[in-house]
Enzyme design. Structure first.
Site, short mmCIF file in Angstrom:
data_model
loop_
_atom_site.label_atom_id
_atom_site.label_comp_id
_atom_site.label_asym_id
_atom_site.label_seq_id
_atom_site.Cartn_x
_atom_site.Cartn_y
_atom_site.Cartn_z
CE LYS A 1 -0.16 5.40 7.23
NZ LYS A 1 -1.60 5.60 7.15
CG PHE B 1 -1.97 1.12 1.09
CD1 PHE B 1 -3.13 0.90 0.36
CD2 PHE B 1 -1.78 2.36 1.66
CE1 PHE B 1 -4.08 1.92 0.21
CE2 PHE B 1 -2.72 3.37 1.52
CZ PHE B 1 -3.88 3.15 0.79
CG ASP C 1 5.64 3.81 1.65
OD1 ASP C 1 5.66 4.45 2.71
OD2 ASP C 1 4.62 3.65 0.96
N1 PLP Z 1 2.40 4.36 2.24
C1 PLP Z 1 2.07 3.58 3.27
C2 PLP Z 1 3.04 2.52 3.72
C3 PLP Z 1 0.86 3.73 3.93
O1 PLP Z 1 0.55 2.92 4.95
C4 PLP Z 1 -0.02 4.74 3.49
C5 PLP Z 1 -1.32 4.93 4.14
O2 PLP Z 1 -1.82 4.10 4.86
C6 PLP Z 1 0.35 5.53 2.40
C7 PLP Z 1 1.57 5.32 1.81
C8 PLP Z 1 -0.57 6.57 1.87
O3 PLP Z 1 -0.62 7.67 2.72
P1 PLP Z 1 -1.79 8.74 2.55
O4 PLP Z 1 -3.07 8.05 2.88
O5 PLP Z 1 -1.41 9.82 3.53
O6 PLP Z 1 -1.75 9.20 1.15
#
Ligand code: PLP
Length: 428
Positions: free
Chosen positions: A260, A146, A231
């Protein structure tokens, strides 16, 4: 006459149903949260009826130092009272200081930072930077990943249900099983510009790869001339017991993305940070990649959050909380063999996997009744994710375990009754 609490709740649910999304209202009802979040402090959220909930979901793993940590609030308030948003045509101290601090607390020679407002945006920027720096369009991502829901981030995310309606997505993206270095090696080609993955897959149900995976990925990227984007949107800012999860293996990415916890639970802040030689395109054309908002308030909150994590000993605390939580959850799960198929995680990122996603949902709802919040990963409804704040006390951990344990027993009882009723219907 002033509006009753029930009337307020109904009014807001109607507004959600008529102007936001009726599907969300169905979700609130199923989960048993037909109420309003009103205020929060530390690990506690108070609702419109004055009831306190223990927040071990932290939204989607956001409130790393709890809600409204006093030092973070104070730093944000200072910017609120002075100038919360940057005009962008003058430098400001918060942005400079946070960029320098991030370079200091991220591994290796990661040095140049771009600030944005979300995790997806951070990953979009990282993917663009990798393309510009390598001139190669290919990306290898992982199944179940994700990375966000903007088109680019969605293209490298790995749950078909969320991708199919928006096809065609970015070309040149292939997905390989997470944790499998041999599969990654086989997918790399001379056209691969980047490999993007999470050190631990959060939304896919807290999937921890085998030891040595990140180091192997790093070596494979080096051999193929591809950039490694890690990420750390969910795993970063101390959530897994080190400031960044990749530190555990000493694997340094070329680009690291964060969000986050980065805003300290006060403001949305995202960032990607890269090694200096990759920044050439952005240095030559400083307006090649831009965003309108310069969130001075959020950056001040980020600086304070990093200091809190460092100075209040929250990294070892994340490990201690996670160990206590996982031990408790394992004991509770052992009483229901076959229902829970695994308890796993690292630090304050813990997943409990169920054989049946409906049981996971019943347990979540049972925990809400006991005023404890957790939630499932967005890509894996059969896994309940616990993402407690790093300031949670042992007593709060024990309260979460008790709520889970009771809700699990109750869910099994409920399912037993339903099965018995179904059998009675077929035999009459
Ligand atoms: N990357 C990871 C690992 C995430 O867990 C998330 C959201 O849960 C995102 C990216 C996306 O973040 P956002 O919802 O702030 O766009």
């Amino acid at each position: 006459m002033s509006e009753t609490t029930e009337a307020r709740v109904l009014r807001v649910l109607r507004q959600y149903a008529e102007h936001l999304n009726p599907g969300w209202v169905r979700g609130f009802k199923f989960l048993g949260v037909e109420t309003l979040e009103v205020e929060a402090s530390g690990a506690i959220i108070r609702d419109a009826y004055g009831r306190d909930y223990l927040d071990f979901a932290c939204g989607p793993a956001v409130f790393i130092v709890g809600h409204r940590h006093p030092r973070v609030v104070e730093a944000a308030r200072r910017e609120l009272d002075r100038m919360p948003l940057s005009v962008r045509i003058m430098p400001n101290e918060s942005m400079g200081e946070l960029a320098e601090l991030l370079a200091e607390v991220t591994p290796g020679d990661l040095q140049y930072v771009f600030f944005c407002n979300s995790g997806a945006e951070a990953n979009e920027g990282a993917l663009k930077l990798a393309r510009a720096a390598t001139g190669r369009p290919g990306v290898v991502a992982t199944i179940g990943a994700f990375h966000g829901k903007t088109l680019g981030a969605l293209s490298v995310s790995g749950r078909e249900q969320y991708r199919t309606p928006f096809a065609p997505l970015l070309p040149g993206v292939v997905h390989v099983p997470f944790g499998d270095a041999a599969a990654l090696a086989a997918a790399l080609t001379p056209q691969t510009g980047a490999v993007i993955l999470e050190p631990i897959q959060g939304e896919n149900g807290v999937v921890v790869p085998p030891d040595g995976y990140l180091r192997a990925v790093r070596a494979l990227c080096d051999r193929a001339g591809a950039l490694l984007i890690l990420d750390e949107v969910q795993t970063g800012m101390g959530r897994t017991g080190t400031m960044w999860a990749c530190e555990r293996e000493g694997a340094v990415p070329d680009i690291l993305t964060a969000s986050k916890g980065l805003g300290g639970g006060i403001a949305p802040v995202g960032a990607f940070i890269a090694r200096p030689h990759l920044w050439t395109t952005l240095t030559q054309h400083p307006y090649m990649h831009t965003t309108t908002f310069g969130n001075r308030l959020g950056w001040a909150a980020s600086i304070a959050t990093i200091r809190v994590i460092q100075e209040e000993g929250l990294l070892p605390r994340a490990t201690a909380i996670g160990d206590r939580l996982m031990a408790g959850l394992r004991t509770a799960a052992a009483a229901s063999p076959g229902v829970v198929t695994g308890v796993r995680g690292r630090g304050c990122l813990v997943g409990v996997e169920f054989a049946d996603p409906d049981v996971a949902f019943l347990v979540l709802a049972g925990m809400v009744q006991r005023r404890v919040l957790a939630f499932h990963g967005i890509n894996r409804p059969e896994v309940i994710r616990f993402a407690p704040p790093l300031v949670a006390t042992d007593a709060q951990v024990d309260r979460a375990v008790t709520a889970f344990s009771e809700a699990l027993v109750e869910a099994q009882g409920l399912l037993g009754e339903m099965a018995a009723a179904a059998e009675a219907r077929t035999t009459t």
